[in-house]
Scaffold this motif. Sequence first.
Motif, PDB file in Angstrom:
ATOM      1  N   LEU A   1       0.816  -1.214   0.000  1.00 49.76           N
ATOM      2  CA  LEU A   1       0.000   0.000   0.000  1.00 49.76           C
ATOM      3  C   LEU A   1       0.853   1.269   0.000  1.00 49.76           C
ATOM      4  N   ILE A   2       1.933   1.269   0.776  1.00 49.11           N
ATOM      5  CA  ILE A   2       2.788   2.461   0.830  1.00 49.11           C
ATOM      6  C   ILE A   2       3.382   2.731  -0.555  1.00 49.11           C
ATOM      7  N   ASP A   3       3.787   1.690  -1.242  1.00 50.32           N
ATOM      8  CA  ASP A   3       4.327   1.862  -2.598  1.00 50.32           C
ATOM      9  C   ASP A   3       3.250   2.426  -3.531  1.00 50.32           C
ATOM     10  N   LEU A   4       2.030   1.901  -3.438  1.00 50.55           N
ATOM     11  CA  LEU A   4       0.947   2.379  -4.294  1.00 50.55           C
ATOM     12  C   LEU A   4       0.589   3.834  -3.970  1.00 50.55           C
ATOM     13  N   ILE A   5       0.553   4.156  -2.675  1.00 47.13           N
ATOM     14  CA  ILE A   5       0.214   5.527  -2.263  1.00 47.13           C
ATOM     15  C   ILE A   5       1.246   6.512  -2.802  1.00 47.13           C
TER      16      ILE A   5
ATOM     17  N   ARG B   1       3.238   6.160  -5.385  1.00 49.60           N
ATOM     18  CA  ARG B   1       3.135   6.249  -6.850  1.00 49.60           C
ATOM     19  C   ARG B   1       1.916   7.070  -7.263  1.00 49.60           C
ATOM     20  N   TYR B   2       0.830   6.909  -6.527  1.00 49.12           N
ATOM     21  CA  TYR B   2      -0.370   7.698  -6.838  1.00 49.12           C
ATOM     22  C   TYR B   2      -0.121   9.176  -6.528  1.00 49.12           C
ATOM     23  N   SER B   3       0.548   9.444  -5.405  1.00 55.41           N
ATOM     24  CA  SER B   3       0.829  10.834  -5.028  1.00 55.41           C
ATOM     25  C   SER B   3       1.764  11.503  -6.021  1.00 55.41           C
ATOM     26  N   GLU B   4       2.679  10.721  -6.599  1.00 55.12           N
ATOM     27  CA  GLU B   4       3.621  11.264  -7.584  1.00 55.12           C
ATOM     28  C   GLU B   4       2.981  11.423  -8.959  1.00 55.12           C
ATOM     29  N   GLY B   5       1.798  10.829  -9.148  1.00 52.33           N
ATOM     30  CA  GLY B   5       1.104  10.958 -10.424  1.00 52.33           C
ATOM     31  C   GLY B   5       1.368   9.844 -11.409  1.00 52.33           C
ATOM     32  N   SER B   6       2.120   8.810 -11.000  1.00 52.67           N
ATOM     33  CA  SER B   6       2.419   7.712 -11.922  1.00 52.67           C
ATOM     34  C   SER B   6       1.286   6.684 -12.002  1.00 52.67           C
ATOM     35  N   LEU B   7       0.287   6.806 -11.120  1.00 56.82           N
ATOM     36  CA  LEU B   7      -0.896   5.951 -11.149  1.00 56.82           C
ATOM     37  C   LEU B   7      -2.136   6.827 -11.185  1.00 56.82           C
ATOM     38  N   SER B   8      -3.095   6.467 -12.054  1.00 57.16           N
ATOM     39  CA  SER B   8      -4.374   7.186 -12.044  1.00 57.16           C
ATOM     40  C   SER B   8      -5.192   6.681 -10.863  1.00 57.16           C
ATOM     41  N   TRP B   9      -6.282   7.385 -10.555  1.00 57.97           N
ATOM     42  CA  TRP B   9      -7.120   6.959  -9.433  1.00 57.97           C
ATOM     43  C   TRP B   9      -7.705   5.572  -9.684  1.00 57.97           C
TER      44      TRP B   9
END
Length: 511
Positions: A453-457, A459-467
């Motif tokens: 989850l920390i890795d996903l969070i 990446r999402y915060s950096e913009g590399s993952l869409s919602w």
Amino acid sequence: MCCRLVENCEEEEQLNEMGGCVTFGGVGGGGGGEGSKGDKSSLMVLSQAKMILWMTRGMTTLLIWICVVQLLTVGEVWGPRLLKTWPSCYTPPQTNLPSPSFMESRVFLPPKRDYKNNGYLMVSCNGGLNQMRGAICDMVAVARYLNVTLIVPELDKSSFWADPSDFEDIFDVDHFIKSLRDEVRILKELPPRIKRRVELGKLHSLAPISWSDISYYHHQILPLIRRYKVVHLNRTDARLANNGLPLEIQKLRCRVNFSGLRFTSQIEELGRKVVNILRKNGPFLVLHLRYEMDMLAFSGCTQGCNGDEIEELTRMRYAYPWWKEKEIDSDFKRKEGLCPMTPEETALILRALRIDRNIQIYIAAGEIYGGERRMASLATEFPNLVRKEMLLDRLELGFFQNHSSQMAALDYYVSLESDIFVPTYDGNMARVVEGHRRYLGFKKTIRFDRKVLIDLIDRYSEGSLSWDEFSNTVKEVHVDRMGRPTRRVTISDRPKEEEYFYANPYECLDS
């Protein structure tokens, strides 16, 4: 009795007739001396007859009253059976006895187990409520295996929480003793003779080796008990292995945890009140948000804290010498999934899991470090946040003030009853509640995979993952982390890293 009354009445009539006849005969008899003697004789007979009559009446009355009293007494017990076809003759006494349904559900105690007692085992638990809970279960199993008498465990009063509560302040001690009496003899205190030995220092005290097999207690602890008559185990957390134990030992650990350790009526009544209040407003989720000052200081996790807060947490960590880890890299621990989720991270994950934003979320925790500032994002995403302090008045909670273990017991009760249980850290409460909910029928428990989850969070915060990518991945990761049936993970050479027995006691579950 009725026949006897009739006989008495006939006797009375006969005596009256006799008296009348005698008197009549005396008056109508001849005069002179003989008449006078006859009168005297008649009077004496009449007097005797009246005396017999009154004595008979008195005895009859006494016998009737004795019979009435006896019938009333017997009638209270046998009346419903003997006179149930005569409603006009029997009216059951007005009492406050429980209703028949309650009487039918009464629990019958198991017979006492008869065994040769090898000695006495005293134990002092350490840690918080649920750490001590597991230790109590372990020590009952050890006492049963060694055929010794267990003294009601002493709870920790000197740890960080400094809770003065005794065993009977949290658990129903009489139920604990009686419900397990077919397995082990448990006493509230040592017998006087043995107690004097302890007061004179004639006992052996030690901390058993962590994660030990049951054979360790047979070969190392039992000889000490036989030698000293009483042994005191002064640290009991995680002292029995998760795996490799006889099935009967594992099942006994479950029996103690899920049946023998019942909270006091006061804690359970208050817990029921909280649950009823929540249920009136629909389903509810319990969030065990382990973001309290002691947890952060101990773990060294400072994500989102300002400079002053980081300094305060560091000072606290150094203030407790038994917290061995002092220099901690917070960022490294977080990326390894070794930190409790922050309130901000938790809000994001719950939203990604598509938890209804209008669901009631009961916060099962102490004071959140950073207060409303740190809870703002969670409150924005899920506006129906509640705490026990919001549902109960100050008087009801007043008894629990400064008793952290009793507060934890209340949260434990509500957590068991919730529709969804979500812990943000693998602490003792999170694991024991998870196991208890499995035992109750695999009730939904969402266990965060924090490292992923920390890795996903990030990446999402950096913009590399869409919602959508973020949300879908979070859901995929947790498909098999909802409290479903599963075998426990074992690591034979690293028992401390194994899945905790009380989190997943699969030997005791009907899957």
